[in-house]
Design a protein around this motif. Structure first.
Motif, PDB file in Angstrom:
ATOM      1  N   GLN A   1     110.859 -32.751  54.652  1.00  0.00           N
ATOM      2  CA  GLN A   1     109.940 -32.558  55.774  1.00  0.00           C
ATOM      3  C   GLN A   1     108.980 -31.413  55.477  1.00  0.00           C
ATOM      4  OE1 GLN A   1     112.071 -33.218  59.871  1.00  0.00           O
ATOM      5  NE2 GLN A   1     113.463 -32.001  58.630  1.00  0.00           N
ATOM      6  N   VAL A   2     107.740 -31.564  55.937  1.00  0.00           N
ATOM      7  CA  VAL A   2     106.790 -30.453  55.939  1.00  0.00           C
ATOM      8  C   VAL A   2     106.949 -29.728  57.273  1.00  0.00           C
ATOM      9  CG1 VAL A   2     104.370 -29.765  55.876  1.00  0.00           C
ATOM     10  CG2 VAL A   2     105.184 -31.662  54.448  1.00  0.00           C
ATOM     11  N   LEU A   3     107.142 -28.416  57.215  1.00  0.00           N
ATOM     12  CA  LEU A   3     107.412 -27.644  58.421  1.00  0.00           C
ATOM     13  C   LEU A   3     106.351 -26.578  58.637  1.00  0.00           C
ATOM     14  CD1 LEU A   3     111.213 -26.864  57.803  1.00  0.00           C
ATOM     15  CD2 LEU A   3     110.262 -28.797  59.105  1.00  0.00           C
ATOM     16  N   ILE A   4     105.965 -26.395  59.905  1.00  0.00           N
ATOM     17  CA  ILE A   4     105.284 -25.162  60.288  1.00  0.00           C
ATOM     18  C   ILE A   4     106.345 -24.313  60.971  1.00  0.00           C
ATOM     19  CG2 ILE A   4     102.961 -26.078  60.405  1.00  0.00           C
ATOM     20  CD1 ILE A   4     103.228 -26.333  63.408  1.00  0.00           C
ATOM     21  N   THR A   5     106.379 -23.022  60.638  1.00  0.00           N
ATOM     22  CA  THR A   5     107.484 -22.185  61.074  1.00  0.00           C
ATOM     23  C   THR A   5     107.005 -20.837  61.591  1.00  0.00           C
ATOM     24  OG1 THR A   5     107.977 -20.934  59.048  1.00  0.00           O
ATOM     25  CG2 THR A   5     108.769 -23.214  59.146  1.00  0.00           C
ATOM     26  N   GLU A   6     107.883 -20.228  62.372  1.00  0.00           N
ATOM     27  CA  GLU A   6     107.644 -18.866  62.852  1.00  0.00           C
ATOM     28  C   GLU A   6     108.963 -18.119  62.752  1.00  0.00           C
ATOM     29  OE1 GLU A   6     105.897 -18.586  66.726  1.00  0.00           O
ATOM     30  OE2 GLU A   6     106.504 -16.500  66.987  1.00  0.00           O
ATOM     31  N   LYS A   7     108.977 -17.010  62.045  1.00  0.00           N
ATOM     32  CA  LYS A   7     110.208 -16.261  61.795  1.00  0.00           C
ATOM     33  C   LYS A   7     110.161 -14.932  62.553  1.00  0.00           C
ATOM     34  CE  LYS A   7     111.907 -16.447  57.659  1.00  0.00           C
ATOM     35  NZ  LYS A   7     112.133 -16.202  56.198  1.00  0.00           N
ATOM     36  N   ARG A   8     111.326 -14.537  63.082  1.00  0.00           N
ATOM     37  CA  ARG A   8     111.367 -13.283  63.837  1.00  0.00           C
ATOM     38  C   ARG A   8     112.762 -12.686  63.794  1.00  0.00           C
ATOM     39  NH1 ARG A   8     109.803 -12.358  70.246  1.00  0.00           N
ATOM     40  NH2 ARG A   8     110.617 -10.248  70.425  1.00  0.00           N
ATOM     41  N   HIS A   9     112.823 -11.356  63.736  1.00  0.00           N
ATOM     42  CA  HIS A   9     114.077 -10.633  63.935  1.00  0.00           C
ATOM     43  C   HIS A   9     114.293 -10.483  65.446  1.00  0.00           C
ATOM     44  CE1 HIS A   9     115.005  -9.396  59.787  1.00  0.00           C
ATOM     45  NE2 HIS A   9     113.684  -9.433  59.623  1.00  0.00           N
ATOM     46  N   THR A  10     115.429 -10.934  65.942  1.00  0.00           N
ATOM     47  CA  THR A  10     115.676 -10.903  67.388  1.00  0.00           C
ATOM     48  C   THR A  10     117.169 -10.792  67.660  1.00  0.00           C
ATOM     49  OG1 THR A  10     115.368 -12.132  69.458  1.00  0.00           O
ATOM     50  CG2 THR A  10     115.735 -13.427  67.481  1.00  0.00           C
ATOM     51  N   LEU A  11     117.532 -10.133  68.734  1.00  0.00           N
ATOM     52  CA  LEU A  11     118.930 -10.039  69.148  1.00  0.00           C
ATOM     53  C   LEU A  11     119.276 -11.215  70.060  1.00  0.00           C
ATOM     54  CD1 LEU A  11     119.133  -6.204  69.900  1.00  0.00           C
ATOM     55  CD2 LEU A  11     119.959  -7.407  67.856  1.00  0.00           C
ATOM     56  N   ALA A  12     120.586 -11.407  70.296  1.00  0.00           N
ATOM     57  CA  ALA A  12     121.046 -12.602  71.015  1.00  0.00           C
ATOM     58  C   ALA A  12     120.464 -12.710  72.418  1.00  0.00           C
ATOM     59  CB  ALA A  12     122.574 -12.608  71.071  1.00  0.00           C
ATOM     60  N   ASP A  13     120.336 -11.589  73.142  1.00  0.00           N
ATOM     61  CA  ASP A  13     119.864 -11.690  74.520  1.00  0.00           C
ATOM     62  C   ASP A  13     118.372 -12.016  74.596  1.00  0.00           C
ATOM     63  OD1 ASP A  13     119.041  -9.249  73.548  1.00  0.00           O
ATOM     64  OD2 ASP A  13     119.668  -8.085  75.307  1.00  0.00           O
TER      65      ASP A  13
ATOM     66  N   ALA B   1     115.730 -15.193  62.654  1.00  0.00           N
ATOM     67  CA  ALA B   1     115.760 -16.607  63.001  1.00  0.00           C
ATOM     68  C   ALA B   1     114.390 -17.199  62.689  1.00  0.00           C
ATOM     69  CB  ALA B   1     116.093 -16.780  64.473  1.00  0.00           C
ATOM     70  N   GLU B   2     114.376 -18.494  62.401  1.00  0.00           N
ATOM     71  CA  GLU B   2     113.123 -19.171  62.053  1.00  0.00           C
ATOM     72  C   GLU B   2     112.983 -20.455  62.861  1.00  0.00           C
ATOM     73  OE1 GLU B   2     110.816 -20.729  58.023  1.00  0.00           O
ATOM     74  OE2 GLU B   2     113.013 -20.753  58.101  1.00  0.00           O
ATOM     75  N   ALA B   3     111.967 -20.519  63.712  1.00  0.00           N
ATOM     76  CA  ALA B   3     111.670 -21.737  64.473  1.00  0.00           C
ATOM     77  C   ALA B   3     110.861 -22.672  63.579  1.00  0.00           C
ATOM     78  CB  ALA B   3     110.889 -21.396  65.735  1.00  0.00           C
ATOM     79  N   CYS B   4     111.233 -23.963  63.586  1.00  0.00           N
ATOM     80  CA  CYS B   4     110.616 -24.926  62.662  1.00  0.00           C
ATOM     81  C   CYS B   4     110.235 -26.204  63.403  1.00  0.00           C
ATOM     82  CB  CYS B   4     111.591 -25.286  61.544  1.00  0.00           C
ATOM     83  SG  CYS B   4     112.243 -23.878  60.614  1.00  0.00           S
ATOM     84  N   VAL B   5     109.054 -26.721  63.119  1.00  0.00           N
ATOM     85  CA  VAL B   5     108.603 -27.992  63.669  1.00  0.00           C
ATOM     86  C   VAL B   5     108.092 -28.861  62.530  1.00  0.00           C
ATOM     87  CG1 VAL B   5     106.912 -29.144  65.146  1.00  0.00           C
ATOM     88  CG2 VAL B   5     108.055 -27.073  65.946  1.00  0.00           C
ATOM     89  N   PRO B   6     108.682 -30.044  62.300  1.00  0.00           N
ATOM     90  CA  PRO B   6     108.193 -30.945  61.258  1.00  0.00           C
ATOM     91  C   PRO B   6     106.847 -31.559  61.657  1.00  0.00           C
ATOM     92  CG  PRO B   6     110.469 -31.451  61.895  1.00  0.00           C
ATOM     93  CD  PRO B   6     109.914 -30.543  62.939  1.00  0.00           C
TER      94      PRO B   6
END
Length: 291
Positions: free
Chosen positions: A133-145, A188-193
């Motif tokens: 899959q080709v993905l556009i992504t957004e990565k971020r350091h984040t805590l659980a809450d 964490a990295e959000a990904c959308v194909p």
């Protein structure tokens, strides 16, 4: 005039609210007396305020916060349908919270009793082949809450951007490159194909940096996954699902081929607490005895 009014004691008895509660609701502007004697400070109420007071009492029995009680009561005086919708929205939130707490209680009982392995039997683990899959992504350091709000906002941005990249071609997902908890922030990295890799790269060059967005090609993978309901997605109860898949991978003699992920395949807003919305998954390799 006072002869036509009820004292605070008489009004409290008829409205099923304590005098203390009536004083509080007066201070908050939720239920003001009809008349206050300037000399004595005594409060007096009209008989036709009893219905409003009883409605307040009933809404409070639902543990509704006072601010929301005020909104419902105010709406009721002008638009009963709107008041009903406000109550329905509040109660949906209550049911979602209770469902999540129920799942968390089950998770904690298993941990406290030392029967964690028995909990894993509640999760059905399967495998699926996912193509490249080709993905556009957004990565971020984040805590659980902070994670749920970020996931919703990030996937929303990426799905909107996907319209310029040939459209969404698969279920959005979030990859955890390291642990996300109250103490660890991933990332964490959000990904959308997306369909059009060239358009995606052009888009990222022009505007993606605003969100620290990138484009990458995800190789074909085999995933071991278990499907969970909306109420199970919250942290820490979702950990039981991750642990169930991990236990299954170990039993099958398989190896991990990448970081774990959550695959969101349903409309989150439309889903109820018990509706399936997410696959908790691990990329795997090896033959083992996987089914």
């Amino acid at each position: 005039m006072k002869d036509e009014l009820l004292t605070i004691g008489a009004f409290a008895a008829r409205s099923r609210l304590s005098a203390k509660a009536l004083r509080l609701y007066d201070r908050l502007g939720l239920l003001a007396p009809a008349y206050v004697d300037e000399a004595s400070g005594y409060r007096y109420y009209r008989a036709d305020q009893v219905e409003r007071a009883r409605m307040v009492a009933l809404l409070r029995r639902l543990d509704m916060p006072l601010a929301q009680v005020a909104d419902v009561v105010a709406a009721r005086e002008s638009d009963g349908t709107r008041a009903s919708e406000l109550l329905a929205g509040y109660w949906t939130g209550v049911e979602e919270r209770i469902a999540g707490q129920r799942t968390l209680a089950d998770f904690l009982r298993g941990r406290l009793s030392g029967r964690s392995s028995e909990m894993y039997g509640k999760f059905v683990v399967e495998t699926v082949e996912v193509p490249e899959q080709v993905l556009i992504t957004e990565k971020r350091h984040t805590l659980a809450d902070e994670l749920p709000a970020w996931i919703g906002a990030s996937l929303g941005r990426l799905e909107a951007a996907a319209r310029e990249c040939g459209g969404v071609t698969g279920a959005p997902f979030v990859v955890y490159h390291a642990e996300v908890s109250q103490e660890s922030d991933g990332p964490a990295e959000a990904c959308v194909p997306v369909a059009d890799g060239a358009a995606a790269r052009a888009w990222a060059e022009e505007r993606g940096r605003t969100w620290e967005t990138s484009v990458r090609v995800e190789p074909a993978r085999r995933l071991a996954y278990t499907r969970i309901a909306k109420a199970q997605v919250a942290h820490p109860q979702i950990l039981a699902a991750f642990e169930a898949v991990e236990a299954w991978v170990a039993e099958q003699g398989l190896e991990y081929a990448g970081p774990c992920r959550e695959v969101y395949f349903a409309d989150w807003e439309a889903a109820g607490p018990e509706d399936a919305v997410c696959d908790v998954a691990f990329p795997i390799r090896g033959t083992g005895s996987a089914r």
